[in-house]
Design a protein around this motif. Structure first.
Motif, PDB file in Angstrom:
ATOM      1  N   GLN A 137       0.832  -1.208   0.000  1.00  0.00           N
ATOM      2  CA  GLN A 137       0.000   0.000   0.000  1.00  0.00           C
ATOM      3  C   GLN A 137       0.866   1.256   0.000  1.00  0.00           C
ATOM      4  O   GLN A 137       0.537   2.256  -0.654  1.00  0.00           O
ATOM      5  CB  GLN A 137      -0.925   0.005   1.215  1.00  0.00           C
ATOM      6  CG  GLN A 137      -1.955   1.135   1.178  1.00  0.00           C
ATOM      7  CD  GLN A 137      -2.839   1.145   2.412  1.00  0.00           C
ATOM      8  OE1 GLN A 137      -2.366   1.243   3.538  1.00  0.00           O
ATOM      9  NE2 GLN A 137      -4.145   1.038   2.191  1.00  0.00           N
ATOM     10  N   PHE A 138       1.977   1.225   0.716  1.00  0.00           N
ATOM     11  CA  PHE A 138       2.857   2.395   0.793  1.00  0.00           C
ATOM     12  C   PHE A 138       3.519   2.684  -0.549  1.00  0.00           C
ATOM     13  O   PHE A 138       3.587   3.838  -0.991  1.00  0.00           O
ATOM     14  CB  PHE A 138       3.914   2.174   1.868  1.00  0.00           C
ATOM     15  CG  PHE A 138       4.920   3.286   1.966  1.00  0.00           C
ATOM     16  CD1 PHE A 138       4.567   4.522   2.473  1.00  0.00           C
ATOM     17  CD2 PHE A 138       6.223   3.086   1.528  1.00  0.00           C
ATOM     18  CE1 PHE A 138       5.502   5.553   2.559  1.00  0.00           C
ATOM     19  CE2 PHE A 138       7.160   4.107   1.612  1.00  0.00           C
ATOM     20  CZ  PHE A 138       6.793   5.345   2.123  1.00  0.00           C
ATOM     21  N   ASN A 143      -3.471  -1.469  -1.361  1.00  0.00           N
ATOM     22  CA  ASN A 143      -2.992  -2.730  -0.804  1.00  0.00           C
ATOM     23  C   ASN A 143      -3.543  -3.915  -1.588  1.00  0.00           C
ATOM     24  O   ASN A 143      -4.109  -3.741  -2.673  1.00  0.00           O
ATOM     25  CB  ASN A 143      -3.349  -2.830   0.687  1.00  0.00           C
ATOM     26  CG  ASN A 143      -4.845  -2.951   0.910  1.00  0.00           C
ATOM     27  OD1 ASN A 143      -5.653  -2.776   0.002  1.00  0.00           O
ATOM     28  ND2 ASN A 143      -5.229  -3.255   2.129  1.00  0.00           N
ATOM     29  N   TYR A 149      -4.212   4.441  -0.180  1.00  0.00           N
ATOM     30  CA  TYR A 149      -3.419   5.200   0.791  1.00  0.00           C
ATOM     31  C   TYR A 149      -3.429   6.653   0.332  1.00  0.00           C
ATOM     32  O   TYR A 149      -2.581   7.085  -0.427  1.00  0.00           O
ATOM     33  CB  TYR A 149      -2.000   4.628   0.839  1.00  0.00           C
ATOM     34  CG  TYR A 149      -1.003   5.427   1.637  1.00  0.00           C
ATOM     35  CD1 TYR A 149      -1.332   5.988   2.863  1.00  0.00           C
ATOM     36  CD2 TYR A 149       0.297   5.590   1.159  1.00  0.00           C
ATOM     37  CE1 TYR A 149      -0.392   6.697   3.592  1.00  0.00           C
ATOM     38  CE2 TYR A 149       1.253   6.293   1.877  1.00  0.00           C
ATOM     39  CZ  TYR A 149       0.903   6.847   3.096  1.00  0.00           C
ATOM     40  OH  TYR A 149       1.830   7.555   3.826  1.00  0.00           O
ATOM     41  N   LEU A 154      -0.909   5.638   6.972  1.00  0.00           N
ATOM     42  CA  LEU A 154      -0.983   4.317   6.353  1.00  0.00           C
ATOM     43  C   LEU A 154      -1.786   3.395   7.266  1.00  0.00           C
ATOM     44  O   LEU A 154      -1.520   3.310   8.461  1.00  0.00           O
ATOM     45  CB  LEU A 154       0.423   3.765   6.151  1.00  0.00           C
ATOM     46  CG  LEU A 154       0.550   2.449   5.384  1.00  0.00           C
ATOM     47  CD1 LEU A 154       0.303   2.690   3.913  1.00  0.00           C
ATOM     48  CD2 LEU A 154       1.932   1.844   5.591  1.00  0.00           C
ATOM     49  N   GLN A 162      -7.375   2.829  10.980  1.00  0.00           N
ATOM     50  CA  GLN A 162      -6.014   3.343  11.146  1.00  0.00           C
ATOM     51  C   GLN A 162      -5.363   2.864  12.445  1.00  0.00           C
ATOM     52  O   GLN A 162      -4.877   3.647  13.257  1.00  0.00           O
ATOM     53  CB  GLN A 162      -6.025   4.877  11.091  1.00  0.00           C
ATOM     54  CG  GLN A 162      -6.508   5.418   9.758  1.00  0.00           C
ATOM     55  CD  GLN A 162      -6.494   6.938   9.682  1.00  0.00           C
ATOM     56  OE1 GLN A 162      -6.482   7.612  10.708  1.00  0.00           O
ATOM     57  NE2 GLN A 162      -6.496   7.466   8.481  1.00  0.00           N
ATOM     58  N   THR A 207       3.125   4.553   9.472  1.00  0.00           N
ATOM     59  CA  THR A 207       1.700   4.744   9.777  1.00  0.00           C
ATOM     60  C   THR A 207       1.423   6.100  10.415  1.00  0.00           C
ATOM     61  O   THR A 207       0.294   6.580  10.380  1.00  0.00           O
ATOM     62  CB  THR A 207       1.181   3.642  10.717  1.00  0.00           C
ATOM     63  OG1 THR A 207       1.871   3.714  11.977  1.00  0.00           O
ATOM     64  CG2 THR A 207       1.346   2.276  10.092  1.00  0.00           C
TER      65      THR A 207
END
Length: 215
Positions: A137-138, A143, A149, A154, A162, A207
């Protein structure tokens, strides 16, 4: 690698239903609140049935159990004297389900030699999946389930909740302790554990959850 797969194959044999429910709890935690609560309720009902059928009063008469039952009584009593009784009772009245859950876990540890190993391997799989899903996802914006995202937080599979960082930070010590306890002779699993430590640390930082990162 064959040795690693042999661990998974051997330790997941002969699971009773109560043990299966308990080791699935780490998985259900990533789905929201409904399934984990359902698992806890089912585990409580099954354990109470087993305890009554087999007369396992020793679990309830233990000094630690008695301490928490007294503490539960104190919480309920405090709620009855609060300004908003119903609101206060919502959290205190059903606290007993966690006490029963702890007794169910103790029972499974005492009666199923592979229970804690099953649990630790399940938790390990969840951590591996969350790290893979989070980094995908980052780097790619979505994801494995197509969740995007879009903000500076994140969240991976947890979506709008979250709590990815909190999940990793709070459960990694449990994972670490169980894996070292049961698999310290397996160089493959310990290597995976060390890699997960580094990746989870980085992922928690990404995150943006400051409390989780401090933990």
């Amino acid at each position: 690698m064959n040795t690693l797969f042999n661990y998974f194959e051997s330790y997941y044999k002969k699971l009773d239903f109560l043990s299966l429910i308990l080791i699935l709890i780490p998985i259900t935690l990533v789905t929201g609140s409904f399934l984990p609560d359902l698992m806890v309720v089912l585990a409580n009902i099954i354990f109470l049935y087993i305890a009554i059928k087999k007369k396992l009063w020793i679990y309830f008469n233990h000094k630690i159990s008695l301490f928490f039952f007294v503490y539960l009584f104190y919480l309920i009593l405090s709620s009855l004297f609060s300004d908003n009784i119903l609101f206060s009772l919502e959290s205190s009245l059903f606290y007993f389900r966690f006490i029963i859950l702890s007794l169910a876990i103790a029972y499974c540890i005492n009666t199923n030699i592979n229970f804690s190993k099953n649990f630790s391997l399940t938790l390990l799989c969840v951590f591996i999946f969350l790290n893979i899903d989070g980094f995908i996802q980052f780097f790619f914006g979505t994801n494995l389930f197509g969740q995007t995202y879009e903000t500076n937080r994140l969240s991976g599979i947890f979506g709008e909740e979250q709590i990815l960082g909190s999940y990793l930070a709070r459960l990694y010590p449990l994972l670490f302790g169980l894996m070292v306890l049961h698999f310290q002779k397996s160089k493959y699993l310990i290597l995976i554990l060390m890699i997960l430590f580094v990746l989870s640390d980085v992922l928690i930082f990404i995150t943006g959850e400051r409390t989780a990162f401090l933990l």
